[in-house]
Write a protein that holds these residues in place. Sequence first.
Motif, PDB file in Angstrom:
ATOM      1  N   ILE A 277       9.753 -21.118  -0.001  1.00 56.59           N
ATOM      2  CA  ILE A 277       9.382 -21.456  -1.409  1.00 56.59           C
ATOM      3  C   ILE A 277      10.192 -22.032  -2.050  1.00 56.59           C
ATOM      4  CG2 ILE A 277       8.366 -20.644  -3.706  1.00 56.59           C
ATOM      5  CD1 ILE A 277       6.550 -18.815  -2.203  1.00 56.59           C
ATOM      6  N   ALA A 278      11.479 -21.475  -2.210  1.00 52.82           N
ATOM      7  CA  ALA A 278      12.586 -21.987  -2.822  1.00 52.82           C
ATOM      8  C   ALA A 278      13.174 -23.492  -2.216  1.00 52.82           C
ATOM      9  CB  ALA A 278      13.664 -21.123  -2.897  1.00 52.82           C
ATOM     10  N   THR A 279      12.989 -23.499  -0.768  1.00 49.18           N
ATOM     11  CA  THR A 279      13.603 -24.622  -0.125  1.00 49.18           C
ATOM     12  C   THR A 279      12.461 -24.767   0.985  1.00 49.18           C
ATOM     13  OG1 THR A 279      15.993 -23.938  -0.374  1.00 49.18           O
ATOM     14  CG2 THR A 279      15.481 -25.558   1.216  1.00 49.18           C
ATOM     15  N   PRO A 280      11.523 -25.493   0.679  1.00 43.59           N
ATOM     16  CA  PRO A 280      10.654 -25.848   1.868  1.00 43.59           C
ATOM     17  C   PRO A 280      11.289 -26.679   2.961  1.00 43.59           C
ATOM     18  CG  PRO A 280       9.552 -26.437  -0.472  1.00 43.59           C
ATOM     19  CD  PRO A 280      11.176 -26.113  -0.679  1.00 43.59           C
ATOM     20  N   GLY A 281      10.771 -26.482   4.192  1.00 42.85           N
ATOM     21  CA  GLY A 281      11.381 -27.126   5.201  1.00 42.85           C
ATOM     22  C   GLY A 281      12.544 -26.717   5.508  1.00 42.85           C
ATOM     23  N   ASN A 282      13.190 -25.714   5.191  1.00 43.94           N
ATOM     24  CA  ASN A 282      14.405 -24.983   5.404  1.00 43.94           C
ATOM     25  C   ASN A 282      14.407 -24.583   6.789  1.00 43.94           C
ATOM     26  OD1 ASN A 282      16.941 -23.571   5.498  1.00 43.94           O
ATOM     27  ND2 ASN A 282      16.351 -21.916   4.311  1.00 43.94           N
ATOM     28  N   GLN A 283      15.382 -24.984   7.701  1.00 42.90           N
ATOM     29  CA  GLN A 283      15.598 -24.677   9.172  1.00 42.90           C
ATOM     30  C   GLN A 283      16.763 -23.513   9.137  1.00 42.90           C
ATOM     31  OE1 GLN A 283      12.885 -25.570  11.226  1.00 42.90           O
ATOM     32  NE2 GLN A 283      12.089 -26.195   9.461  1.00 42.90           N
ATOM     33  N   LYS A 284      17.544 -23.291   8.151  1.00 39.40           N
ATOM     34  CA  LYS A 284      18.492 -22.611   8.430  1.00 39.40           C
ATOM     35  C   LYS A 284      18.492 -21.248   7.892  1.00 39.40           C
ATOM     36  CE  LYS A 284      21.588 -26.769   8.507  1.00 39.40           C
ATOM     37  NZ  LYS A 284      22.766 -27.425   8.055  1.00 39.40           N
TER      38      LYS A 284
END
Length: 191
Positions: A155-162
């Motif tokens: 929710i804080a960083t949509p699309g986060n992969q890390k």
Amino acid sequence: MSVSRRLLATALVATAAFGLAACGPDDSSDQGAGTASASAAPATGAPTTGAPASGTAKPAPSGKPTDGAPEGFCTSAPLPAGQKWVSVQKGTSATALVYKDTKDACGVDDVAHEPTGADRTAQFAPTVKGHLKSVVAAPKDVNAADLAKHINECIATPGNQKGFYPCSNGDYKIAVDASGKVTEMWERPSS
């Protein structure tokens, strides 16, 4: 025995004839490409349906619809009683899930789930199981604390992969018990 052999031979000949008919000389467009493997009969002589054995194949969208119907994949498969698709909208704790119900919408590669209505809250059962899935990482089963951690990171960083685990689009299938508590949650992978 000879009757069954004749039936088998007839089925093989008919299947071969259909396969050859699909490769006719007038098939100059790209529409005929790739049909040979779908129409070839398996070595066992059993008729083929063109679908994988798993039974999970989705029909391919066929260009522009001619009957005015929507294009793409528009309806989810029915879920067992007590399960539904939701869209997580806000931060979640290890004890409660905040979500919106969804409705099916047409998608290009798969059915889309659009959030609808007001935010809802459901308590997690003490033994809730989370199943995280991503197109870039192997599936991961988690407990309530790790499930909440993953949801909050996404929710804080949509699309986060890390982060803790790669994020998808926020669609989850949940199972709810008779008291309304979430007992299991499956993330829907997306690219």
